[in-house]
Design an enzyme around this catalytic site. Structure first.
Site, PDB file in Angstrom:
ATOM      1  N   GLU A  73       2.521  -6.693   2.264  1.00  0.00           N
ATOM      2  CA  GLU A  73       1.908  -5.346   2.860  1.00  0.00           C
ATOM      3  C   GLU A  73       2.974  -4.537   3.571  1.00  0.00           C
ATOM      4  O   GLU A  73       2.412  -3.806   4.461  1.00  0.00           O
ATOM      5  CB  GLU A  73       0.736  -5.659   3.703  1.00  0.00           C
ATOM      6  CG  GLU A  73      -0.517  -4.954   3.947  1.00  0.00           C
ATOM      7  CD  GLU A  73      -1.741  -5.465   4.487  1.00  0.00           C
ATOM      8  OE1 GLU A  73      -2.763  -5.154   4.253  1.00  0.00           O
ATOM      9  OE2 GLU A  73      -1.366  -5.917   5.505  1.00  0.00           O
ATOM     10  N   HIS A  99      -9.874  -7.385  -0.580  1.00  0.00           N
ATOM     11  CA  HIS A  99      -9.519  -6.632   0.502  1.00  0.00           C
ATOM     12  C   HIS A  99     -10.487  -5.834   1.217  1.00  0.00           C
ATOM     13  O   HIS A  99     -10.903  -4.575   0.789  1.00  0.00           O
ATOM     14  CB  HIS A  99      -8.173  -5.745   0.136  1.00  0.00           C
ATOM     15  CG  HIS A  99      -7.241  -5.466   1.464  1.00  0.00           C
ATOM     16  ND1 HIS A  99      -7.580  -5.044   2.453  1.00  0.00           N
ATOM     17  CD2 HIS A  99      -5.929  -5.745   1.265  1.00  0.00           C
ATOM     18  CE1 HIS A  99      -6.596  -4.959   3.246  1.00  0.00           C
ATOM     19  NE2 HIS A  99      -5.602  -5.250   2.871  1.00  0.00           N
ATOM     20  N   ARG A 145      -4.141   2.647   1.123  1.00  0.00           N
ATOM     21  CA  ARG A 145      -4.467   1.902   2.371  1.00  0.00           C
ATOM     22  C   ARG A 145      -6.003   1.595   2.600  1.00  0.00           C
ATOM     23  O   ARG A 145      -6.784   2.521   2.896  1.00  0.00           O
ATOM     24  CB  ARG A 145      -3.941   2.748   3.472  1.00  0.00           C
ATOM     25  CG  ARG A 145      -3.720   2.240   4.772  1.00  0.00           C
ATOM     26  CD  ARG A 145      -2.544   1.176   4.983  1.00  0.00           C
ATOM     27  NE  ARG A 145      -1.295   1.646   4.632  1.00  0.00           N
ATOM     28  CZ  ARG A 145      -0.138   1.021   4.601  1.00  0.00           C
ATOM     29  NH1 ARG A 145      -0.186  -0.382   5.083  1.00  0.00           N
ATOM     30  NH2 ARG A 145       0.957   1.695   4.393  1.00  0.00           N
ATOM     31  N   HIS A 166      -4.287 -11.870   2.236  1.00  0.00           N
ATOM     32  CA  HIS A 166      -4.133 -12.386   3.593  1.00  0.00           C
ATOM     33  C   HIS A 166      -4.198 -13.964   3.678  1.00  0.00           C
ATOM     34  O   HIS A 166      -4.811 -14.544   4.797  1.00  0.00           O
ATOM     35  CB  HIS A 166      -5.056 -11.606   4.650  1.00  0.00           C
ATOM     36  CG  HIS A 166      -5.034 -10.224   4.622  1.00  0.00           C
ATOM     37  ND1 HIS A 166      -6.147  -9.363   4.346  1.00  0.00           N
ATOM     38  CD2 HIS A 166      -3.954  -9.436   4.694  1.00  0.00           C
ATOM     39  CE1 HIS A 166      -5.731  -8.321   4.373  1.00  0.00           C
ATOM     40  NE2 HIS A 166      -4.431  -8.382   4.459  1.00  0.00           N
ATOM     41  N   HIS A 200       1.028  -1.308   0.012  1.00  0.00           N
ATOM     42  CA  HIS A 200       0.122  -0.091   0.033  1.00  0.00           C
ATOM     43  C   HIS A 200       0.861   1.069   0.063  1.00  0.00           C
ATOM     44  O   HIS A 200       1.876   1.294   0.381  1.00  0.00           O
ATOM     45  CB  HIS A 200      -1.000  -0.102   1.324  1.00  0.00           C
ATOM     46  CG  HIS A 200      -1.760  -1.052   1.182  1.00  0.00           C
ATOM     47  ND1 HIS A 200      -2.732  -1.410   0.432  1.00  0.00           N
ATOM     48  CD2 HIS A 200      -2.008  -2.362   2.238  1.00  0.00           C
ATOM     49  CE1 HIS A 200      -3.290  -2.753   0.756  1.00  0.00           C
ATOM     50  NE2 HIS A 200      -3.034  -3.178   1.963  1.00  0.00           N
TER      51      HIS A 200
END
Length: 354
Positions: free
Chosen positions: A298, A193, A84, A237, A28
């Site tokens: 990340e 996300h 973000r 993730h 990000h």
């Protein structure tokens, strides 16, 4: 400019000796302080009147240079950067707040890519305002980012209400079809996300895991990839809780007498390694397959905290992948580079430097 950054500029870059690029597919943008002043003005004034952002190019370059230094410190060659997520403000009224903020974040990302074209690729944040269909704002911003700014992917937030109201239909429902059609047309993947969380029941980190898990099952139940065979979806993730709960879904799938096993269905999706646990990543690689997992960290973000056992930050993931003994050299190369090239094919179509 520091020697490290001079080495990275396109005018002085030397041919890389490594055979494998380390591509961080999940990262990000680091926003300069002036951007957050603009955010405060947007929220405080409810985007009315609209005060244009006043962010000096020098401030954006300084933030980009700092991110490059972080990448160099852990051996990352390239990052795919997006806004973000928990700051996307999808639930902030009116929708113009999210619209203007997404446009600003995406423009900053475009500057990063312009400053360091061999180090960054842009992934678009979409203004998915919670009370609107995607056609109102989000798809127009996706088209702008891909066709005008050269972005190579987008974020998909499964719950633009951020827990503040009724969640839109699951990702397998017609509400999402216009976005999928645009993604296929533009040949860009979507990174599932979640964003912020307005609920006292779950932090945004827990909401990420919950929404990713729900999204996977919704997509597979609806057989979205039969309807859109060219659609490419990456689940952030490590796929939420699904890889850890494979047995339950295998049994559920068998009871329904599906023609394809749950494992086969799952491999229509892609996943990243942004999990910070070697044990969990090994499980992910085994159940999803090494051809379906992209390196992602990340960094800097939630995982930028020291792991006392390893002596590294949790999001320093390259040594973790390298330490998995049963991976072959080809499988490691796929995770670090080749899978990303296949999924984000637009990112390298005209790039001769890598």
């Amino acid at each position: 400019m520091a020697a490290t950054l001079q080495r990275l500029s396109t005018s002085t870059a030397q041919p890389k000796e490594k055979t494998t690029l380390i591509i961080d597919s999940h990262a990000h943008v680091v926003m300069p302080a002036e951007s957050f002043r603009y955010m405060a003005e947007l929220v405080g004034g409810r985007a009315n009147p609209n005060t244009p952002p006043r962010v000096p190019e020098a401030a954006i370059r300084k933030a980009a240079e700092e991110l490059v230094r972080i990448m160099d410190s852990v051996g990352t060659d390239m990052q795919f950067i997006s806004p973000r997520p928990y700051l996307q403000m999808h639930s902030v009224t009116p929708g113009r707040v999210s619209d203007l903020w997404a446009r600003h974040c995406n423009n900053v990302i475009a500057d990063y890519v312009r400053f360091f074209p061999d180090r960054f690729r842009g992934v678009a944040g979409l203004p998915q305002y919670m009370n609107e269909p995607l056609e109102t704002r989000a798809i127009a911003e996706l088209r702008r980012c891909v066709l005008e700014l050269g972005f190579v992917g987008c974020l998909i937030n499964p719950d633009p209400t951020e827990g503040a109201g009724p969640t839109p239909a699951g990702l397998g429902e017609p509400y999402w079809y216009p976005l999928y059609e645009a993604m296929v047309e533009l040949d860009v993947p979507g990174l599932i996300h979640s964003a912020g969380s307005c609920s006292a029941r779950e932090s945004y980190t827990l909401k990420f895991i919950n929404e990713e898990s729900i999204a996977i099952i919704s997509l597979l139940q609806a057989k979205i990839f039969d309807k859109y065979p060219a659609l490419k979806i990456v689940v952030a993730h490590g796929g939420g809780a699904i890889p850890y709960q494979m047995g339950r879904f295998r049994a559920w799938n068998a009871r329904k007498r599906e023609t394809r096993s749950f494992d086969e269905q799952l491999r229509q999706l892609y996943f990243d390694t942004c999990n910070y646990s070697r044990e969990a990543i090994e499980l992910l690689l085994k159940v999803a397959g090494t051809d379906n997992v992209l390196f992602g960290t990340e960094k800097p973000g939630t995982g930028s905290a020291r792991d006392e056992d390893s002596g590294r930050d949790y999001d320093d993931m390259k040594p973790v992948i390298e330490s998995i003994e049963w991976l072959t050299a080809e499988q490691r190369a796929n995770i670090f580079e080749c899978n990303c090239r296949r999924v984000y094919s637009k990112a390298f179509r005209t790039d001769e430097s890598v």
